[in-house]
Design a protein around this motif. Structure first.
Motif, PDB file in Angstrom:
ATOM      1  N   LEU B 112       0.853  -1.200   0.000  1.00 49.37           N
ATOM      2  CA  LEU B 112       0.000   0.000   0.000  1.00 49.37           C
ATOM      3  C   LEU B 112       0.887   1.247   0.000  1.00 49.37           C
ATOM      4  O   LEU B 112       1.983   1.248   0.567  1.00 49.37           O
ATOM      5  N   LYS B 113       0.386   2.313  -0.637  1.00 51.72           N
ATOM      6  CA  LYS B 113       1.163   3.553  -0.735  1.00 51.72           C
ATOM      7  C   LYS B 113       0.511   4.625   0.133  1.00 51.72           C
ATOM      8  O   LYS B 113      -0.722   4.686   0.227  1.00 51.72           O
ATOM      9  N   PRO B 114       1.321   5.484   0.758  1.00 49.36           N
ATOM     10  CA  PRO B 114       0.760   6.599   1.510  1.00 49.36           C
ATOM     11  C   PRO B 114      -0.256   7.343   0.635  1.00 49.36           C
ATOM     12  O   PRO B 114      -0.023   7.552  -0.559  1.00 49.36           O
ATOM     13  N   GLY B 115      -1.385   7.700   1.241  1.00 47.43           N
ATOM     14  CA  GLY B 115      -2.450   8.354   0.481  1.00 47.43           C
ATOM     15  C   GLY B 115      -3.565   7.384   0.108  1.00 47.43           C
ATOM     16  O   GLY B 115      -4.687   7.786  -0.168  1.00 47.43           O
ATOM     17  N   GLN B 116      -3.231   6.077   0.129  1.00 43.68           N
ATOM     18  CA  GLN B 116      -4.283   5.081  -0.092  1.00 43.68           C
ATOM     19  C   GLN B 116      -5.080   4.896   1.195  1.00 43.68           C
ATOM     20  O   GLN B 116      -4.698   5.386   2.259  1.00 43.68           O
TER      21      GLN B 116
END
Lengths: 157, 410
Positions: B112-116
């Protein structure tokens, strides 16, 4: 049909059922000198205690709001009754004695002032319920150490 | 009760049910917290320690090879139970909490990426809330909560709208609420989530006890559960995930058993599932879990589910008739856990009085404080059923609750 629970009279004595149902001190004080909250994170019970001091520093009045079982509400009410007119150090000593009684069921250091609290000694047979009886005391002791507006969170046993 | 399901026979399999509590027969209605263990599970664990115990995956001696075979047989049994495509998709953890934290740490930080965002529901156990809060705070992941309606069912419209902006990378949701008994519509959740590009993880701690879980039919990406609620031992949980997802995920814990090679400059990882199984695992517990899975399979989910539906219907009918009772959760699709409050007595007082009659229930917030808040209560009492629960035990509960209320009403 309540004879089913006759063997529970040691825990749910009449005085506990009565004070649990109709607490005499179960209210927020309009003017107070100290307050503190206590909570038992394991069971979700919560109590807040308010204190007003007399000019000589003794406890003039105690009020509380509790969301909890009959044991914790009755304990808070009997506590409020018992600590009235006591000094801070007297009250702290009383808590130590009460806590010992709640844990062990016996009270070698008990004097007649403990009489009102004695019905709560039945909790010692129910280890998971000891914290119900001591929760309001934890909040009281936290309030004694605090000042107005300084709400302390405290956990029980 | 169906003819094929002989509860008296089943009860003979559980030695603990012969115990008396405070002079009364044990009425164990706390299986949702942890289930009792059948003799075959106890025997499998004792026999392992008495006859063929050694560390696994590393020894070249007879004992180690036998123990390794027995432990790995548990992986086969679990793969079959869940209809996993491949046995390497079964990762053993120490609990369902361990499994959920594994996904939060490894998939959460690695994929998962920051902002998700991660979506959970308003009826999660703390173990499916806190790991995501920790991920939110450390990794910049947004945490969204799908609401439930007053019947205790997931609000599917609101759920779908939480996914609309396409930011949701993962939906992590209970397959059956430990408080309300609600069974969530797994296939629909997966369909909606996948249509919005999100993966789906189910917390199946309660669900897998009550119904057959076929991960391929559900179509989900992760499924976590724990052994001790399925009549197995404590200390062992299961994470199933699609092989390609597990392969893409970085390891969570480092140590022995999870490596391919180690030098001071660099280590390489073992194949899945071993990449996620650092350290000596719960060997005896794994062997006990296999016995539990075999036991459940021998009874059959269809028979267990039918028995449970009979119990649940009877319990709701009997409890609803008690004056001053409130039952939480009226989902159409539900399992055998029933939470309730009495108007005149606090949940803890109820539990203590029931305990005096030999009846074990859970009382408190059930590790679901946000749900308690949604329901507007501090605590409830909860009766939960197992394969050994009888209609007569439910009658004992209902009759005793009536007396409990009288006790506090006088």
């Amino acid at each position: 049909m309540t004879e089913t629970f006759d063997d529970l009279r040691d825990l749910y004595q009449e005085v506990i059922l009565d004070h649990g149902r109709r607490p005499r001190h179960g209210r927020r004080l309009e003017t107070y000198d100290a307050t503190a909250k206590g909570d038992n994170p394991m069971c979700g019970d919560r109590v807040q205690v308010w204190l007003r001091y007399a000019p000589d520093g003794t406890i003039a009045e105690t009020g509380f709001e509790a969301r909890g079982c009959a044991i914790s509400v009755a304990s808070a009410d009997l506590m409020a009754e018992t600590v009235q007119g006591r000094s801070k150090s007297d009250t702290a000593a009383l808590f130590a004695t009460f806590r010992e009684m709640a844990r062990t069921g016996v009270c070698p250091a008990c004097d007649p002032t403990m009489e009102r609290l004695a019905p709560l000694s039945g909790v010692h047979e129910y280890p998971s319920r000891v914290k119900c009886a001591t929760l309001p005391w934890h909040a009281l002791v936290a309030a004694l150490a605090g000042t107005p507006g300084d709400i302390k969170e405290t956990s029980s046993e | 009760m169906t003819a094929s399901f002989d509860v008296a026979r089943i009860r003979e399999d559980f030695p603990i049910l012969r115990q008396t509590i405070r002079g009364k027969p044990l009425v164990y209605l706390d299986s949702g917290a942890s289930a009792q263990k059948p003799r075959v599970v106890i025997d499998a664990m004792v026999q392992c320690m008495e006859t063929q115990y050694a560390n696994i995956h590393r020894g070249l001696h007879w004992m180690s090879e036998r123990t390794t075979d027995a432990y790995e047989a548990a992986r086969d049994a679990v793969a079959t139970l869940m209809n996993a495509r491949d046995r390497s998709e079964i990762v053993f953890t120490n609990s369902v909490t361990g499994a959920l934290n594994l996904v939060a740490h490894s998939y959460g930080r690695g994929i998962l990426k920051p902002g998700q965002a991660v979506v959970i529901s308003a009826m999660e156990h703390h173990s499916n809330i806190v790991p995501w809060q920790m991920l939110r705070d450390s990794h910049g992941i947004e945490l969204r909560v799908a609401p439930i309606d007053d019947a205790g069912e997931l609000d599917m419209g609101a759920f779908e709208s939480l996914l609309d902006d396409g930011k949701v990378g993962l939906v992590s949701i209970t397959h059956m609420s430990n408080v309300l008994g609600t069974v969530t519509p797994a296939e629909r959740i997966v369909k909606i989530a996948h249509a919005h590009g999100a993966k789906v993880l189910f917390d199946g701690s309660q669900a897998i006890v009550h119904r057959r879980v076929d991960v391929q039919a559900i179509g989900c990406d992760f499924y976590a559960w724990t052994g001790h609620k399925l009549y197995g031992p404590t200390g062992i949980g299961v994470l199933w995930a699609r092989r390609e997802i597990l392969e893409a995920m970085p390891p969570f814990m480092g140590g022995g058993d999870m490596i391919s090679s180690v030098t001071y400059e660099k280590s390489t990882w073992a194949q899945v599932p071993h990449k996620f199984e650092a350290g000596t695992p719960a060997i005896v517990e794994g062997i006990g879990l296999k016995a539990a899975v075999d036991y459940v399979q021998s009874i059959g989910y269809e028979a267990m589910a039918a028995h449970e539906a009979t119990l649940t219907d009877h319990a709701i009918a009997r409890l609803s008739a008690i004056e001053g009772i409130k039952i939480y959760g009226r989902a159409q699709d539900r399992g055998g856990v029933i939470s309730f409050t009495l108007d005149k007595a606090h949940a803890h007082d109820v539990a203590t009085l029931l305990d005096r009659q030999g009846i074990a229930v859970r009382a408190g917030h059930h590790c679901a404080q946000p749900l308690m808040q949604r329901l507007g209560v501090d605590s409830t009492s909860r009766a939960s059923f197992g394969v050994y629960t009888t209609l007569e035990e439910i009658d004992v509960l209902a009759d005793t609750l009536t007396r409990v209320r009288e006790f506090f009403t006088r």
